[in-house]
Write an enzyme that holds these catalytic residues in place. Structure first.
Site: not given
Ligand code: NAD
Length: 331
Positions: A119, A140
């Protein structure tokens, strides 16, 4: 209607969590300047999911559980995705993965295979090629509509402007900043008295969603593609076929992927990369586990926010990330 105390308390906490999560999401997705570590955000989000599961009537339409996180920056053209760019559900331990495995096996026929990928901690982008030529790159965004970042993406050397064959496809993947580029960039910024970036993910997001393409060109971003949503004439039946096809077209994929038959084997892969994580030249924040066969993926289907055929295992928080509040943030 008389509401019992537990319900009223849950209702108040749900409202509180939504307000908090929206605030942190704005800092993370819009400002590229988070003020809490991802693990803390994840904890609050899991608390919300639990309350919504206990009290389904508390699920609000604008809850973070019902939509993909991002907000769109002004200054970029908005582009509607032909197919939504979704998020992924999360698991944090082996029990969570076993529960995922059980759900999948109830939804699909026959033997299940899992494709495991790293990831990559960057930001998702969709690349459209027409007759082999890059015509559009879009972030996205909120999952339905993204930002047109074609000009910036064209300056990333790892993104081919022309494929090896004249196919018309849409591929999706992660734009990221290698650790070495991130360190160098922060050193330069420090020397110039500018605020440093908190982590490579924020640096990549701030760089890609910059209105000056020269800034993007001057920083060393890269890409790993991990899916195809419009196949052109490609004949593929599994996720591993899809990644091999991307390789053949000259699109960069991550080579550290493997197909397994059981969730116990998946766990061994997770443990291996948890140990290797720091020696990789790019940041990863977990492992993505995907049902490999496309007909099985179709049987499993989607929720409003994520596919049911995939899950992201999130690594436990790294100590280094707890310095999050000590850093002066920058976009
Ligand atoms: P996510 O990061 O949990 O997972 C989805 C994303 O993973 C996909 O959109 C893609 O961009 C990515 N990805 C990377 N490698 C991949 C692969 N091999 N195959 C498929 N996808 C892959 O979900 P999200 O919706 O992008 O973000 C949510 C996360 O962002 C939260 O879990 C949190 O950790 C972080 N976040 C942090 C804050 C903060 O204040 N620190 C705020 C909001 C969100």
């Amino acid at each position: 209607m008389v509401l019992d105390n537990d319900f009223k308390q849950a209702q108040r906490r749900v409202d509180e969590l939504i307000t908090l999560l929206d605030h942190y999401s704005h800092e993370y997705y819009v400002l590229d300047r988070p003020t809490i570590p991802d693990s803390e955000y994840d904890k609050l989000y899991q608390e919300l999911l639990k309350l919504e599961e206990m009290y389904p009537t508390l699920v609000q339409q604008d809850s973070p559980s019902q939509r993909v996180g991002g907000t769109l920056l002004p200054g970029f053209e908005k582009v509607e995705h032909d197919l939504p760019m979704l998020s992924l559900d999360n698991a944090f331990d082996l029990d969570g993965l076993r529960a995922f495995d059980k759900r999948v096996r109830q939804l699909v026929d026959g033997e299940v295979e899992y494709e495991c990928e790293l990831k990559i901690d960057g930001l998702a982008v969709s690349l459209k090629y027409e007759n082999g030529k890059l015509i559009r790159a879009v972030t996205r965004g909120d999952g339905r509509v993204g930002e047109n970042v074609t000009g910036n993406v064209r300056s990333i050397k790892a993104v081919p402007l022309k494929l090896k064959r004249a196919v018309t496809i849409e591929a999706r993947g992660e734009i990221y900043m290698p650790k070495s580029s991130f360190i160098q960039l922060n050193e330069e910024r420090e020397e110039q008295g500018e605020a440093v970036f908190a982590n490579p993910r924020n640096a990549a997001a701030g760089t890609l969603r910059n209105l000056n393409p020269q800034v993007t060109a001057s920083r060393n971003l890269s890409v790993f593609l991990y899916s195809i949503v419009q196949y052109g004439d490609l004949n593929v039946e599994t996720q591993s076929d899809a990644l091999n096809s991307l390789d053949k077209l000259g699109l960069r994929t991550n080579p550290e992927r493997t197909v397994f038959q059981s969730i116990e084997e998946v766990w061994t892969y997770i443990e291996e990369y948890q140990n290797k994580r720091t020696s990789l030249p790019y940041e990863i924040d977990g492992i993505v586990i995907k049902v490999n066969k496309f007909d099985n993926q179709e049987q499993a289907g989607y929720t409003v926010k994520a596919p049911r055929w995939a899950i992201a295992y999130k690594f436990p928080a790294e100590e280094a990330k707890t310095t999050v509040n000590e850093i002066e943030w920058s976009v």
